[in-house]
Design an enzyme around this catalytic site. Structure first.
Site, PDB file in Angstrom:
ATOM      1  N   LYS A  55     -66.903 -99.264 -18.822  1.00  0.00           N
ATOM      2  CA  LYS A  55     -67.175 -99.785 -17.478  1.00  0.00           C
ATOM      3  C   LYS A  55     -65.948 -99.670 -16.580  1.00  0.00           C
ATOM      4  O   LYS A  55     -64.840 -99.417 -17.026  1.00  0.00           O
ATOM      5  CB  LYS A  55     -67.669-101.238 -17.574  1.00  0.00           C
ATOM      6  CG  LYS A  55     -69.119-101.298 -18.075  1.00  0.00           C
ATOM      7  CD  LYS A  55     -69.679-102.690 -18.081  1.00  0.00           C
ATOM      8  CE  LYS A  55     -71.142-102.658 -18.555  1.00  0.00           C
ATOM      9  NZ  LYS A  55     -71.703-104.022 -18.694  1.00  0.00           N
ATOM     10  N   ARG A  60     -71.469-104.608 -27.416  1.00  0.00           N
ATOM     11  CA  ARG A  60     -72.370-103.515 -26.999  1.00  0.00           C
ATOM     12  C   ARG A  60     -71.535-102.323 -26.545  1.00  0.00           C
ATOM     13  O   ARG A  60     -70.801-102.417 -25.569  1.00  0.00           O
ATOM     14  CB  ARG A  60     -73.256-104.030 -25.861  1.00  0.00           C
ATOM     15  CG  ARG A  60     -74.266-103.020 -25.320  1.00  0.00           C
ATOM     16  CD  ARG A  60     -75.061-103.661 -24.177  1.00  0.00           C
ATOM     17  NE  ARG A  60     -76.017-102.746 -23.598  1.00  0.00           N
ATOM     18  CZ  ARG A  60     -75.727-101.854 -22.659  1.00  0.00           C
ATOM     19  NH1 ARG A  60     -74.506-101.767 -22.183  1.00  0.00           N
ATOM     20  NH2 ARG A  60     -76.660-101.049 -22.188  1.00  0.00           N
TER      21      ARG A  60
HETATM   22  C1  YH5 Z   1     -74.149-105.696 -20.539  1.00  0.00           C
HETATM   23  O1  YH5 Z   1     -72.968-105.792 -20.203  1.00  0.00           O
HETATM   24  N1  YH5 Z   1     -74.749-103.468 -19.432  1.00  0.00           N
HETATM   25  S1  YH5 Z   1     -76.237-101.335 -18.552  1.00  0.00           S
HETATM   26  C2  YH5 Z   1     -71.597 -98.743 -15.874  1.00  0.00           C
HETATM   27  C3  YH5 Z   1     -70.717 -97.956 -16.589  1.00  0.00           C
HETATM   28  C4  YH5 Z   1     -70.780 -97.905 -17.977  1.00  0.00           C
HETATM   29  C5  YH5 Z   1     -71.765 -98.643 -18.638  1.00  0.00           C
HETATM   30  C6  YH5 Z   1     -69.512 -95.972 -16.299  1.00  0.00           C
HETATM   31  N2  YH5 Z   1     -76.871-103.477 -20.074  1.00  0.00           N
HETATM   32  C7  YH5 Z   1     -74.986-104.596 -20.164  1.00  0.00           C
HETATM   33  O2  YH5 Z   1     -73.731-100.244 -19.810  1.00  0.00           O
HETATM   34  N3  YH5 Z   1     -76.863-105.569 -21.311  1.00  0.00           N
HETATM   35  C8  YH5 Z   1     -75.917-102.825 -19.391  1.00  0.00           C
HETATM   36  O3  YH5 Z   1     -69.776 -97.277 -15.897  1.00  0.00           O
HETATM   37  C9  YH5 Z   1     -76.302-104.582 -20.564  1.00  0.00           C
HETATM   38  N4  YH5 Z   1     -74.749-106.665 -21.280  1.00  0.00           N
HETATM   39  C10 YH5 Z   1     -76.068-106.603 -21.655  1.00  0.00           C
HETATM   40  N5  YH5 Z   1     -76.570-107.599 -22.389  1.00  0.00           N
HETATM   41  C11 YH5 Z   1     -74.681-100.928 -17.746  1.00  0.00           C
HETATM   42  C12 YH5 Z   1     -73.712-100.204 -18.604  1.00  0.00           C
HETATM   43  C13 YH5 Z   1     -72.662 -99.413 -17.902  1.00  0.00           C
HETATM   44  C14 YH5 Z   1     -72.560 -99.462 -16.526  1.00  0.00           C
END
Ligand code: YH5
Length: 280
Positions: free
Chosen positions: A223, A257
């Site tokens: 993130k 996660r």
């Molecule tokens: C979370 O924190 N996050 S979807 C932006 C990014 C990288 C990854 C490149 N679902 C979570 O993973 N469920 C998501 O920048 C989630 N906790 C829970 N429980 C977003 C994601 C992501 C977004």
């Protein structure tokens, strides 16, 4: 501490569990259709399991900053066939569904999903009712605003207090509706309507979330809290992601996660050996 899964299975949380991310958005499996995407998803699951994933989290709604809402039929078409085939191949694998929509939750559970992972904490119409009826564990996540605009101007008086209060309040609503207290997971929602400083305040205060007695899930993998601090593009965030995961485990988070299972599994083993000893 253990979660009760369908068909009399349990997920023990006395050791940190690794949740592997399986995105089934069109940007991730780019044929837009069924067969290539399906096969690619199954290969990715197989690899995540070989690398040490304990749970597979399947999502078809992009909730990245700026993302548009996905319509129900598209989300169902992406997610349900994938969950169904994973369940057929892996009868006992803990599967979570990353969705906010009641219909997606219900159909996912009908084809074998075990856990509801909802970034909107069961606030969408009928979601709470579906979760109550299904009796599955639910992850309640905090988000300020909606994905499309949540990073425009995140604002808190006291981010840790406000996020904790929101989760406690949602937990009470869920319990009053009939969800068992022991089936609720808390997630501070890294990146969901938070500035860089807010995200690191929340990570620093992870122990306060753990002290609530609810199991805590932390999702920081790749993130922007990593990218912004280190000035790294998405493809260059592995070391930062591992550092975040390690800190979360040291502070007591029970579920992490991530995208990069193999590397994070090593880091978690180091953290566990440090916390509990090498023989425990
Ligand atoms: C979370 O924190 N996050 S979807 C932006 C990014 C990288 C990854 C490149 N679902 C979570 O993973 N469920 C998501 O920048 C989630 N906790 C829970 N429980 C977003 C994601 C992501 C977004």
């Amino acid at each position: 501490m253990q979660l009760q899964l369908p068909r009399n299975r349990r997920l023990d949380l006395s050791r940190t569990k690794l949740m592997g991310i399986l995105n089934v958005t069109p940007d991730s499996f780019s044929d837009g259709g069924q067969f290539i995407g399906q096969a690619a998803a199954l290969r990715q699951v197989q690899q995540m399991l070989a690398n040490g994933a304990d749970i597979i989290d399947i999502g078809g709604e992009s909730t990245r900053p700026g993302a548009k809402d996905v319509n129900l039929d598209d989300e169902l078409a992406r997610v349900i066939p994938v969950i169904h085939s994973i369940r057929q191949l892996y009868p006992d694998l803990p599967i979570s569904v990353d969705t906010s929509k009641a219909r997606v939750m219900a159909e996912a559970i009908a084809v074998g999903a075990d856990i509801i992972n909802d970034v909107r904490a069961l606030q969408e119409p009928e979601a709470l009712e579906v979760a109550v009826a299904a009796k599955v564990p639910v992850c309640l996540m905090h988000m300020q605003g909606q994905p499309r605009s949540m990073q425009h101007q995140p604002s808190y008086q006291q981010v840790v207090q406000e996020v904790l209060a929101f989760l406690q309040q949602r937990a009470e609503v869920c319990i009053a509706a009939g969800i068992a207290r022991q089936q609720i997971i808390f997630d501070p929602g890294f990146g969901f309507g938070k500035s860089l400083a807010h995200n690191y305040e929340l990570l620093s205060a992870m122990s306060q979330f753990v002290e609530t007695g609810y199991p805590v899930l932390a999702g920081m993998s790749r993130k922007s809290m990593i990218g912004q601090l280190l000035n790294r593009d998405v493809a260059e965030r592995l070391a930062g992601s591992i550092a975040c995961a390690t800190i979360a485990v040291m502070k007591g988070a029970q579920i992490i996660r991530v995208h990069d299972i193999k590397e994070t599994a090593d880091a978690i083993k180091i953290a566990q050996a440090t916390k509990f000893g090498v023989n425990a």
